[in-house]
Design an enzyme around this catalytic site. Structure first.
Site, PDB file in Angstrom:
ATOM      1  N   HIS A 138       0.102  -0.603   1.353  1.00  0.00           N
ATOM      2  CA  HIS A 138      -1.224   0.005   1.457  1.00  0.00           C
ATOM      3  C   HIS A 138      -1.900  -0.415   2.765  1.00  0.00           C
ATOM      4  O   HIS A 138      -2.469   0.413   3.486  1.00  0.00           O
ATOM      5  CB  HIS A 138      -2.131  -0.446   0.303  1.00  0.00           C
ATOM      6  CG  HIS A 138      -1.753   0.037  -1.048  1.00  0.00           C
ATOM      7  ND1 HIS A 138      -1.558   1.369  -1.366  1.00  0.00           N
ATOM      8  CD2 HIS A 138      -1.563  -0.660  -2.210  1.00  0.00           C
ATOM      9  CE1 HIS A 138      -1.269   1.473  -2.653  1.00  0.00           C
ATOM     10  NE2 HIS A 138      -1.254   0.261  -3.190  1.00  0.00           N
TER      11      HIS A 138
ATOM     12  N   HIS B  23       3.939  -4.558  -1.929  1.00  0.00           N
ATOM     13  CA  HIS B  23       3.253  -3.336  -2.345  1.00  0.00           C
ATOM     14  C   HIS B  23       1.887  -3.245  -1.660  1.00  0.00           C
ATOM     15  O   HIS B  23       1.540  -2.212  -1.068  1.00  0.00           O
ATOM     16  CB  HIS B  23       3.091  -3.346  -3.873  1.00  0.00           C
ATOM     17  CG  HIS B  23       2.214  -2.286  -4.421  1.00  0.00           C
ATOM     18  ND1 HIS B  23       2.711  -1.146  -5.002  1.00  0.00           N
ATOM     19  CD2 HIS B  23       0.860  -2.187  -4.500  1.00  0.00           C
ATOM     20  CE1 HIS B  23       1.700  -0.400  -5.401  1.00  0.00           C
ATOM     21  NE2 HIS B  23       0.557  -1.004  -5.113  1.00  0.00           N
ATOM     22  N   GLU B  24       1.116  -4.320  -1.740  1.00  0.00           N
ATOM     23  CA  GLU B  24      -0.210  -4.339  -1.115  1.00  0.00           C
ATOM     24  C   GLU B  24      -0.109  -4.248   0.404  1.00  0.00           C
ATOM     25  O   GLU B  24      -0.962  -3.642   1.056  1.00  0.00           O
ATOM     26  CB  GLU B  24      -0.994  -5.584  -1.545  1.00  0.00           C
ATOM     27  CG  GLU B  24      -1.317  -5.639  -3.021  1.00  0.00           C
ATOM     28  CD  GLU B  24      -2.098  -4.451  -3.544  1.00  0.00           C
ATOM     29  OE1 GLU B  24      -2.892  -3.865  -2.778  1.00  0.00           O
ATOM     30  OE2 GLU B  24      -1.915  -4.087  -4.720  1.00  0.00           O
TER      31      GLU B  24
END
Length: 175
Positions: free
Chosen positions: A70, A66-67
């Protein structure tokens, strides 16, 4: 400047670099694994402990992805990413510069939940195929998957976790 960097580095340990982004773990993170092992051991002995540690590890692999979503979007827009730090309650991608345009910030913000949505759909597809191939009634297969540690139960847990991560991260709030 060196003192500021040293202060930021205190409290976390770098364990990996992905796509030029340093990945750190907060020093309290191993406590999550100890807690998972203890919880699993209470209900299922050594097998339960190992299963729960594996479950938490895979959950945080999803948080890391997820990170990275980003981070990769930020890099694609020309923004440097200093590092990602995993904490017991989640992760944070630290950008070197903030986006100048709201559209860029919006795209960076959506990239993480998009990764979780894609992971949830992919893992859900694998779980559905598994249930179909086994030939059991779906409700019965799901109930059996959670009766004791199983690969199907782990898949279904990760599907739910990724759906939750995606939904939670779409709430318009600063971390």
């Amino acid at each position: 400047r060196a003192a500021r960097v040293a202060n930021r580095m205190r409290g976390s340990i770098r364990f990996l670099t992905l796509h030029g982004v340093e990945i750190h773990s907060h020093i309290s993170f191993p406590l999550v694994l100890v807690w998972a092992a203890w919880q699993g051991a209470m209900s299922g002995g050594w097998i339960g402990a190992a299963f729960d540690v594996l479950s938490v590890t895979l959950l945080f692999a999803c948080v890391l992805l997820h990170e990275m979503g980003h981070s990769l979007e930020a890099q694609r827009l020309g923004l440097p990413v200093r590092r990602i730090t995993l904490f017991p309650i989640g992760g944070v991608a630290e950008l070197g510069l903030l986006p100048e345009k709201p559209g860029q910030e919006f795209r960076i913000a959506l990239a993480g939940p998009a990764v979780n949505l894609a992971l949830g759909l992919a893992l859900g597809g694998v779980a559905a195929a598994w249930i179909i191939l086994v030939g059991r009634e779906p409700r019965q297969a799901v109930v059996a998957a959670f009766d004791s540690p199983s690969a199907l139960g782990l898949l279904l847990y990760l599907v739910a976790a990724n759906a939750s991560l995606a939904a939670f991260n779409l709430i318009p709030a600063f971390p």
